[in-house]
Design an enzyme around this catalytic site. Structure first.
Site, PDB file in Angstrom:
ATOM      1  N   SER B 209       0.836  -1.206   0.000  1.00 16.90           N
ATOM      2  CA  SER B 209       0.000   0.000   0.000  1.00 16.90           C
ATOM      3  C   SER B 209       0.867   1.250   0.000  1.00 16.90           C
ATOM      4  O   SER B 209       0.571   2.246  -0.657  1.00 16.90           O
ATOM      5  CB  SER B 209      -0.939  -0.011   1.208  1.00 16.90           C
ATOM      6  N   ARG B 213       0.399   3.613  -3.166  1.00 14.07           N
ATOM      7  CA  ARG B 213      -0.220   4.914  -2.923  1.00 14.07           C
ATOM      8  C   ARG B 213       0.596   6.026  -3.554  1.00 14.07           C
ATOM      9  O   ARG B 213       0.100   6.868  -4.299  1.00 14.07           O
ATOM     10  CB  ARG B 213      -0.362   5.168  -1.421  1.00 14.07           C
ATOM     11  N   ASN B 217      -0.596   7.974  -7.058  1.00 20.29           N
ATOM     12  CA  ASN B 217      -0.842   9.419  -7.040  1.00 20.29           C
ATOM     13  C   ASN B 217       0.021  10.153  -8.040  1.00 20.29           C
ATOM     14  O   ASN B 217      -0.453  11.008  -8.794  1.00 20.29           O
ATOM     15  CB  ASN B 217      -0.580   9.967  -5.644  1.00 20.29           C
TER      16      ASN B 217
END
Lengths: 156, 273
Positions: B209, B213, B217
């Site tokens: 994660s 992440r 992004n």
């Protein structure tokens, strides 16, 4: 999107940067920061202490001032008392001296009076003798009448 | 550019292709031309652009901070020292708030993550065609300037963090403690396989994660910049300027989240249940 050696390369360079940061960047900066905050804390404490000291000093100064004022008043009072005492003593001394001088003068005068009376008495007896001689026309035996004359002179 | 007049999708694909160096299937070593060739190289290939930029930015980070650290003193700070102290204090505060164990590694690690990831994200704000065009003039066919849009970069860091999580878990709780944590929770010893599955997924999910992440992004942000760059040049500013301004927030936030989550994970690794 391929996973390849870049992954490991990235991990290695990451490890190197972390190691470098841990070894050469973090400690000096943190040390400086801590030193500065300690310094600031010290400074603040010193300022507090200084203001407390100032307060104490002011208190002490007022105290001393009051004390010295009291002392000064006491000293002045004592001086006044002493001055009065001196004046009184001087007055008494002067009175006593005056009295003494007057007494001396009086006794001297008395003595002079006595002495003058004596002299006068002698002269009067002489004059009386001379007068009597003249009246009697003959010399009066001094020795025979001296007792009489003495008595006369004493009565004068 | 790959060809003289690329179509939109060619243009996008070109921009999303790393400069990959590896062994071609025919046995020669060289730069991959196109995504298919890069994929054929398999694991034993390396993204020169990602490595180059990330190392250069990392060196910039340690050079800048070392420069300030050498001059660091308790006197009134100025300029660079101010900035570095601000960063260090910020990170130190974040670490102290969250991490209650004793470790000399966590705070510098967090600082490195924050600044390094921020710098790598910052490359996103350079107009998408500047550096690739310059590179192509220099004869380099592919050039992806934002290392954090390469999943290798984010996964590399996330796996390092994962390694630290495991390392500290074992260091603090011992091997048996760590295994116990994985197997005896949350349902007691009669459910060991189930517990292991649950906790194992939880453990593996942390680095994944973390990596995805940041990657997601930044990749999305980069993609939108590329899409905006396809538009006629006279309207680009109307979209790219707001997006760039918004992106300033995103890059700082993502760097901060990566740092914060690392601290939290390591803090959890230090906690004994």
């Amino acid at each position: 999107m391929n996973l390849n050696l870049t992954l490991i390369g990235q991990a290695i360079s990451f490890a190197f940067f972390v190691w470098f940061c841990m070894k050469y960047v973090w400690p000096p900066v943190i040390a400086a920061l801590e030193e500065r905050s300690a310094k600031i804390a010290d400074g603040l404490e010193a300022a507090n202490r200084a203001s407390r000291d100032l307060e104490l000093a002011q208190e002490k100064a007022t105290h001393t001032l009051r004390e010295s004022k009291e002392q000064a008043a006491e000293i002045i009072e004592q001086a006044n008392k002493r001055a009065n005492q001196i004046i009184d003593e001087a007055k008494e001394q002067a009175l006593a001296d005056g009295q003494r001088l007057r007494d001396a003068a009086n006794s001297e005068i008395e003595q002079d009076v006595v002495r003058a009376k004596e002299a006068l008495r002698a002269q009067v007896s002489q004059l009386a003798l001379i007068g009597a001689e003249k009246i009697l026309g003959a010399s009066v035996d001094e020795k025979a009448h001296s007792e009489l004359v003495e008595k006369l002179a004493q009565e004068l | 550019m790959a060809s003289e007049n690329p179509t939109a999708s060619e243009y996008i694909q070109h921009h999303l292709q790393n400069l990959t160096f590896g062994q071609h299937p025919d046995g020669t070593w060289g730069i991959a031309h196109g995504a298919a060739e890069a994929a054929d190289m398999g694991f034993w290939a390396i993204h020169l652009d990602t490595m180059g930029f990330s190392i250069a930015l990392g060196l910039l980070f340690i050079w800048l901070f070392r420069k300030a650290a050498k001059k660091a003193s308790a006197e009134t700070p100025s300029g660079l020292q101010n900035f570095v102290e601000l960063m260090v204090e910020f990170v130190d505060g974040s670490v102290k708030e969250t991490f209650h164990g004793k470790s000399k590694v966590v705070a510098p690690l967090a600082l490195t993550i924050f600044v390094w990831v921020f710098l790598m994200n910052l490359m996103d704000l350079i107009p998408v065609d500047f550096l690739p065009t310059l590179a192509s003039l220099a004869g380099i066919p592919y050039f992806k300037v934002v290392p954090t849009t390469d999943m290798n970069a984010t996964l590399g860091m996330a796996f390092s963090v994962f390694f630290l999580i495991v390392f500290y878990s074992i260091k603090v709780k011992g091997i048996s403690g760590f295994i116990g944590e994985l197997t005896l929770q949350p349902f007691g010893k009669w459910m060991i396989p189930f517990n292991l599955l649950l906790e194992g997924v939880g453990l593996i999910a942390k680095p994944i994660s973390l990596a995805l992440r940041l990657f997601g992004n930044l990749y999305a942000g980069e993609l939108i910049f590329i899409l905006i760059a396809i538009l006629p040049f006279w309207v680009q500013w109307a979209l790219s300027v707001p997006w760039a301004i918004f992106h300033i927030l995103v890059i700082v936030l993502q760097a901060f989240i990566f740092m914060m989550l690392t601290i939290v994970y390591l803090s959890m690794a230090h906690e004994d249940h």
